[in-house]
Write an enzyme that holds these catalytic residues in place. Structure first.
Site, PDB file in Angstrom:
ATOM      1  N   GLY A 158       0.849  -1.192   0.000  1.00  0.00           N
ATOM      2  CA  GLY A 158       0.000   0.000   0.000  1.00  0.00           C
ATOM      3  C   GLY A 158       0.877   1.232   0.000  1.00  0.00           C
ATOM      4  NE  ARG A 159      -2.635   5.270   2.597  1.00  0.00           N
ATOM      5  CZ  ARG A 159      -3.966   5.218   2.707  1.00  0.00           C
ATOM      6  NH1 ARG A 159      -4.724   5.795   1.817  1.00  0.00           N
ATOM      7  NH2 ARG A 159      -4.537   4.611   3.712  1.00  0.00           N
ATOM      8  CB  ILE A 160       3.773   2.724   4.491  1.00  0.00           C
ATOM      9  CG1 ILE A 160       2.970   3.883   5.111  1.00  0.00           C
ATOM     10  CG2 ILE A 160       5.150   2.615   5.153  1.00  0.00           C
ATOM     11  CD1 ILE A 160       2.592   3.690   6.570  1.00  0.00           C
ATOM     12  NE  ARG A 180      -7.132  -6.267   1.359  1.00  0.00           N
ATOM     13  CZ  ARG A 180      -7.335  -5.110   1.966  1.00  0.00           C
ATOM     14  NH1 ARG A 180      -7.600  -5.080   3.244  1.00  0.00           N
ATOM     15  NH2 ARG A 180      -7.302  -3.973   1.308  1.00  0.00           N
ATOM     16  CB  THR A 181      -6.397  -9.995  -4.000  1.00  0.00           C
ATOM     17  OG1 THR A 181      -6.291  -8.593  -4.273  1.00  0.00           O
ATOM     18  CG2 THR A 181      -7.568 -10.244  -3.080  1.00  0.00           C
ATOM     19  CB  THR A 232       7.562  -0.037  10.381  1.00  0.00           C
ATOM     20  OG1 THR A 232       7.265  -0.385   9.028  1.00  0.00           O
ATOM     21  CG2 THR A 232       9.061  -0.008  10.587  1.00  0.00           C
ATOM     22  CB  SER A 233       2.613  -2.866  10.070  1.00  0.00           C
ATOM     23  OG  SER A 233       2.784  -4.152  10.622  1.00  0.00           O
ATOM     24  NE  ARG A 234      -1.312   0.284  14.999  1.00  0.00           N
ATOM     25  CZ  ARG A 234      -0.771   1.405  14.510  1.00  0.00           C
ATOM     26  NH1 ARG A 234       0.498   1.415  14.123  1.00  0.00           N
ATOM     27  NH2 ARG A 234      -1.483   2.514  14.409  1.00  0.00           N
ATOM     28  CD  GLU A 263       3.696   0.044  20.260  1.00  0.00           C
ATOM     29  OE1 GLU A 263       3.819  -0.435  19.125  1.00  0.00           O
ATOM     30  OE2 GLU A 263       3.409   1.223  20.476  1.00  0.00           O
ATOM     31  CG  HIS A 281       4.822   3.060  17.538  1.00  0.00           C
ATOM     32  ND1 HIS A 281       3.683   2.371  17.822  1.00  0.00           N
ATOM     33  CD2 HIS A 281       4.611   3.614  16.322  1.00  0.00           C
ATOM     34  CE1 HIS A 281       2.811   2.493  16.828  1.00  0.00           C
ATOM     35  NE2 HIS A 281       3.369   3.253  15.899  1.00  0.00           N
ATOM     36  N   GLY A 283       8.062   5.187  13.814  1.00  0.00           N
ATOM     37  CA  GLY A 283       7.830   5.231  12.360  1.00  0.00           C
ATOM     38  C   GLY A 283       7.547   6.614  11.814  1.00  0.00           C
TER      39      GLY A 283
HETATM   40  C1  DGY Z   1       0.152   5.239  12.651  1.00  0.00           C
HETATM   41  O1  DGY Z   1       0.000   6.263  11.996  1.00  0.00           O
HETATM   42  O2  DGY Z   1      -0.685   4.341  12.658  1.00  0.00           O
HETATM   43  C2  DGY Z   1       1.384   5.154  13.473  1.00  0.00           C
HETATM   44  O3  DGY Z   1       1.588   3.911  13.988  1.00  0.00           O
HETATM   45  C3  DGY Z   1       1.367   6.202  14.564  1.00  0.00           C
HETATM   46  O4  DGY Z   1       2.445   7.016  14.355  1.00  0.00           O
END
Ligand code: DGY
Length: 320
Positions: A158-160, A180-181, A232-234, A263, A281, A283
């Protein structure tokens, strides 16, 4: 003349953001770097028309009930929405504003920085010097791996993810990706192939029921023995205990984590591993990015509550 709409800000935001909030709204401000304790948040939101919050603040039925019927807009300073019950919020006719795009580059840069820190043993070297252990330049001392020529597997394009892929490409890496697909775009391969063939696997997916623990022991076991996992996502996209075991047992080569399942707690098994880089965290944590994210939230609050401007950063359907 109507008074200024009441808005709650749950954290200390950048000074220009705070000033704008205070001039546009009757602001109740938790001017602190620490999150508002939940009971305090539930009391403070009562009667608010808007709230500006962070991923540490859970938006669920309890919070929406506590807010009462005047709440019109929730603005989160994040692109991630996993802390918000989007359907429950939207069912009540409350708009959700978020901050996509503006953080793409900062987050992608952090993914690349953390990747390089593992490959080139930057944090490990820093620790070595600070502990005062003797060292000297030697031909075989602390050899790492050059990113150039390695395969960068981007999970989530996606974007990132796309910006991270672009930066990896500039380092001379071969970029592959999956989403995803399967759509057959250039560089796209299936998840299983990406996992089995990539030297660096960088995670750029939102946290959803489908992606929770996407990277568990079975997936880790299929990675290359020298593979480096970057997240760097979740945090909850990765099973941290399984990851700690995989790195400890040499199933994979290392990991770089900017996000954690609980976290600010970190799985203790990760703390002693030299080839794991842990970042709190960060990012989107650049001055410019955080200010821009804050301003996007204020734009949205002003659009809904004052009919001012043309903000478009609203969630239109669950998770988008
Ligand atoms: C987001 O934008 O979801 C980041 O994790 C928070 O900086």
């Amino acid at each position: 003349m109507r008074g200024r709409p009441p808005v709650l800000a749950t954290r200390r935001f950048a000074a220009p953001v705070r000033e704008r909030l205070a001039s546009s709204f009757a602001l109740v401000h938790h001017d602190d770097d620490a999150p508002m304790p939940r009971d305090q948040l539930l009391r403070a939101i009562d009667g608010m028309q808007g709230v500006m919050l962070t991923p540490a603040d859970r938006v669920d039925d309890a919070l929406l009930d506590a807010a009462g019927s005047r709440l019109e807009v929730v603005a989160t300073i994040s692109v991630g929405l996993d802390h918000i019950d989007v359907p429950a919020t939207q069912r009540r006719g409350i708009r959700i504003a978020y901050t996509p795009d503006v953080l793409n580059r900062a987050t992608a840069e952090l993914a690349i920085a953390a990747m390089l820190a593992v490959l080139r043993r930057v944090a490990e070297g820093d620790r070595l010097i600070r502990t005062g252990r003797p060292w000297r330049l030697a031909p075989e001392f602390m050899l790492g791996r050059s990113a150039s020529g390695l395969r960068f597997g981007c999970v989530g394009y996606g974007r990132i993810g796309r910006v991270a892929a672009h930066l990896a490409c500039a380092l001379g890496m071969e970029v592959v990706h999956c989403g995803r697909t399967f759509t057959g775009r250039p560089g796209e391969i299936r998840f299983d192939e990406l996992i089995a063939t990539s030297d660096v696997i960088s995670i750029h997916v939102p946290l959803t029921p489908e992606t929770r623990h996407l990277i568990g022991s079975d997936v880790l076991a299929r990675m290359k023995p020298e593979a480096v996992l970057v997240n760097t996502s979740r945090g909850a996209v990765v099973d941290e205990q399984a990851l700690a075991a995989a790195v400890r047992d040499g199933i994979i080569g290392g990991a770089a984590l900017d996000v954690f399942e609980h976290e600010p707690e970190v799985e203790p098994g990760l703390l002693g591993l030299e080839n794991v880089v842990l970042v709190p965290h960060l990012g989107s944590a650049t001055r410019e990015t955080r200010t821009a994210m804050g301003m996007m939230c204020v734009d949205a609050l002003e659009a809904v509550l004052l009919g001012r401007g043309d903000a478009t950063n609203f969630v239109t359907a669950a998770g988008s």
